[in-house]
Design a protein around this motif. Sequence first.
Motif, PDB file in Angstrom:
ATOM      1  N   THR A  71     -36.936 -18.337  -8.036  1.00 11.60           N
ATOM      2  CA  THR A  71     -38.457 -17.723  -8.002  1.00 11.60           C
ATOM      3  C   THR A  71     -38.808 -17.284  -6.553  1.00 11.60           C
ATOM      4  OG1 THR A  71     -39.346 -20.010  -7.585  1.00 11.60           O
ATOM      5  CG2 THR A  71     -39.072 -19.195  -9.964  1.00 11.60           C
ATOM      6  N   SER A  72     -37.927 -17.459  -5.626  1.00  8.94           N
ATOM      7  CA  SER A  72     -38.261 -17.354  -4.189  1.00  8.94           C
ATOM      8  C   SER A  72     -36.693 -17.414  -3.504  1.00  8.94           C
ATOM      9  CB  SER A  72     -39.137 -18.225  -3.470  1.00  8.94           C
ATOM     10  OG  SER A  72     -38.626 -19.242  -3.322  1.00  8.94           O
ATOM     11  N   ASP A  73     -36.903 -16.472  -2.362  1.00  6.44           N
ATOM     12  CA  ASP A  73     -35.714 -16.520  -1.519  1.00  6.44           C
ATOM     13  C   ASP A  73     -36.083 -16.098  -0.108  1.00  6.44           C
ATOM     14  OD1 ASP A  73     -33.475 -15.668  -0.003  1.00  6.44           O
ATOM     15  OD2 ASP A  73     -32.456 -15.000  -1.745  1.00  6.44           O
ATOM     16  N   PRO A  74     -36.480 -17.329   0.832  1.00  4.56           N
ATOM     17  CA  PRO A  74     -36.847 -17.091   1.961  1.00  4.56           C
ATOM     18  C   PRO A  74     -36.122 -16.196   2.932  1.00  4.56           C
ATOM     19  CG  PRO A  74     -35.792 -19.082   1.900  1.00  4.56           C
ATOM     20  CD  PRO A  74     -35.648 -18.663   0.491  1.00  4.56           C
ATOM     21  N   GLY A  75     -34.724 -15.727   2.515  1.00  4.58           N
ATOM     22  CA  GLY A  75     -34.261 -14.965   3.533  1.00  4.58           C
ATOM     23  C   GLY A  75     -33.742 -13.622   3.180  1.00  4.58           C
ATOM     24  N   SER A  76     -33.937 -13.060   1.905  1.00  7.89           N
ATOM     25  CA  SER A  76     -33.186 -11.891   1.566  1.00  7.89           C
ATOM     26  C   SER A  76     -34.127 -11.211   0.524  1.00  7.89           C
ATOM     27  CB  SER A  76     -32.105 -12.021   0.919  1.00  7.89           C
ATOM     28  OG  SER A  76     -31.429 -10.905   0.445  1.00  7.89           O
ATOM     29  N   ALA A  77     -34.357 -10.004   0.635  1.00  2.68           N
ATOM     30  CA  ALA A  77     -34.837  -9.290  -0.321  1.00  2.68           C
ATOM     31  C   ALA A  77     -34.096  -7.931  -0.789  1.00  2.68           C
ATOM     32  CB  ALA A  77     -36.148  -8.476   0.268  1.00  2.68           C
ATOM     33  N   ASP A  78     -32.762  -8.302  -0.599  1.00  2.44           N
ATOM     34  CA  ASP A  78     -31.478  -7.150  -1.096  1.00  2.44           C
ATOM     35  C   ASP A  78     -31.844  -6.360  -2.300  1.00  2.44           C
ATOM     36  OD1 ASP A  78     -29.552  -5.855  -0.812  1.00  2.44           O
ATOM     37  OD2 ASP A  78     -28.058  -7.209  -1.302  1.00  2.44           O
TER      38      ASP A  78
END
Length: 696
Positions: free
Chosen positions: A233-240
């Motif tokens: 639900t979340s990824d603090p390091g990537s919006a690839d």
Amino acid sequence: MRLRALVAMALVLTIAPAVPALAEDTPAPPAASASESPPVSPPAVPDGGSGGTEGQETPAATPAPPPADATPPPAPPLPKLEAGLASDGDGARVIVELAAPAEAAPVAGEARQLPDAQVVLEPADTSFIVVEGTGDSLAKLAEDPRVLSIRRDRTYSPTSLKALSSGSLATSLQVIGADKAHAAGTRGAGQTIAIIDTGIDAAHPDFGGKVVAQACFSATDDGAQSLCPNGQTSDPGSADANTAACVHEQVNLCDHGTHVAGIAHAVAPDADIVAIQVFSRINDCADEGGVCLTAFESTILLALEHVAKLKEEGRNVAAVNLSLGGGLYEGTCDAEPELSAMRSRIDDLRAKGVAVVAAAGNEGVPGAGAPGCFSGPVTVGATGDDDTVPHWSNYGSVLDLFAPGLEIESAVPGGGHQVYSGTSMSTPFVTGALALMAQKAPGTPDALAEQLEKAGRPITYGTVTTPRLDLNAAIAGGTPGPPVTQTPPVPEDPPAGSDDPSDEPTEEPSDEPSEEPSPEPSSGPSPSATPSDPVPTPIPLPTVTITVTVTVPPTKTTAPAVCTRGKSTKTLSAAQWAVEATRGKGKISDATLGCYLGMVTKASKVFAEVTPASTPAGVYKVLKPAKKTAKAKLESELLAAWLNWANGGVNFTAKIKETATLKTVLTSVEKARLKGSSPAASTAMLKKQVNARRTA
């Protein structure tokens, strides 16, 4: 909502919760409680009779005036539970707003103990949780004093159109004077731009390493698949934007964010970029099949809070770009309680010195979707490089600026470029411009936006003037271009052989149709999709919140049509509309009927939020119900009334007996239906006074 040279995407209006469909002045609600307020009856229609007891004359009592120094009583609080949720037996995804982050865990624990309820999102350090539950469970949860409100977790979409012809970003940069600002050394150095969208291809050569931070917030339930690279639900390091979930049939669905970021970067090439992905993938959209991207309100709230934290931690975020939207409002929507959480987070960013820029939307009407309908953001509409306003761009007093948005070429994932059109493309021009303004003459977001507005080239249409972005005038003190005046065209009656089914009598169908209604498309004319017409004639518009998603159909060969109201001067009965919903029988093409159904789902809180009516088959079942209960009869006439409005046969300002207008009638009837009431008087009024009318 985009057109692609090789891959055309179609617009689909999905079934989604809505805020009050029609704006009106209503009496103050009763004191807050877990249950909802009583049903509202339809407006009384004067019948010429006198009031009071027959044979008596009762004088009206005159209350004593309050003392001059009396403090007015406080307005009673709004009900905690959004209208219609208590009667939802199927379950809904909702945001449970709390007074403080510390209350999230205990309230989530309570929600888990309720029958037919599930906690689907419990973000850290945030004063809300997301719950799926039935009306009974949500009403019980609303009794908790720690709960401030429970509202639907609405969905939002990108606001762009794929273009079929070539375009030039360089030309548009010259139109707004960005080239002159760059030559003078103003390129956004020391500033950061946040792009809340569908993620980004940070490795694209156009960005030159300027993507300095990324994050992702994406829903993974209610039929949604996460687009975060880690699948959570979340990824603090990537919006690839190149993740496997973004790709469908070799088409990257997440290209919107890269395209938007490419425009902002072209305007402010020395500014850093923070990319935040907020969308989810839906593999079966709106009962129509196909794959689409949708952003839930809860993920947008988390993204806005993330930008605020970045600002607090010292990153110099000048502006945040929101090329997305949901709903449609003809004025500001600041007072809408269901949108208060998003508005407060946007206001918090502005207080921290971050300008918020939002797309107006592409419905071609005088208004804007949320968040563009708030007074705080800079709301942007689209123009061509010749300063004409495309017929699909929203417009009106709620807009702050126009900017180029017609056939803009920019980056897409994989290192390539694509030409898109839409207010999604106009918005990053302004976002980048604010980064340049912040570098040249730092100030508050409102002050910088005001400078841009004062320096813009005036475009006047009707009684409204909206400036077109002019960076050269704003930064270098140049002279804006001369004013432009556009006259909205007068709508004409539909020509012979058009989709107006009222030109000839329509066959009344039997109770049993000869063949089962089908949502499959059939042949028929479609409106033109060439985005070159001037601003359309303003039409009465309800205040709504909608979901517009970008759907990839199996075949992508033609551009989607722009959806506008019809031009009929007649109305149809519910039975006649049932014929139109039957495959092979109606005179309205499937494309036009689909357009009308989309409008109905925007404007109505009953269709398809409570009662499915997004496909011809669903429409037929409502218009010709198998069991003619009081509820079924009311919904049949109510849907026919909405369809008559979409077809142009009746306007919201039309008088339905003496003082009652269509707008007030539909508002009251829908409120009653949401409360579980189906008054026969309302059914009769709609049947006789709305659907039996023959002139608009």
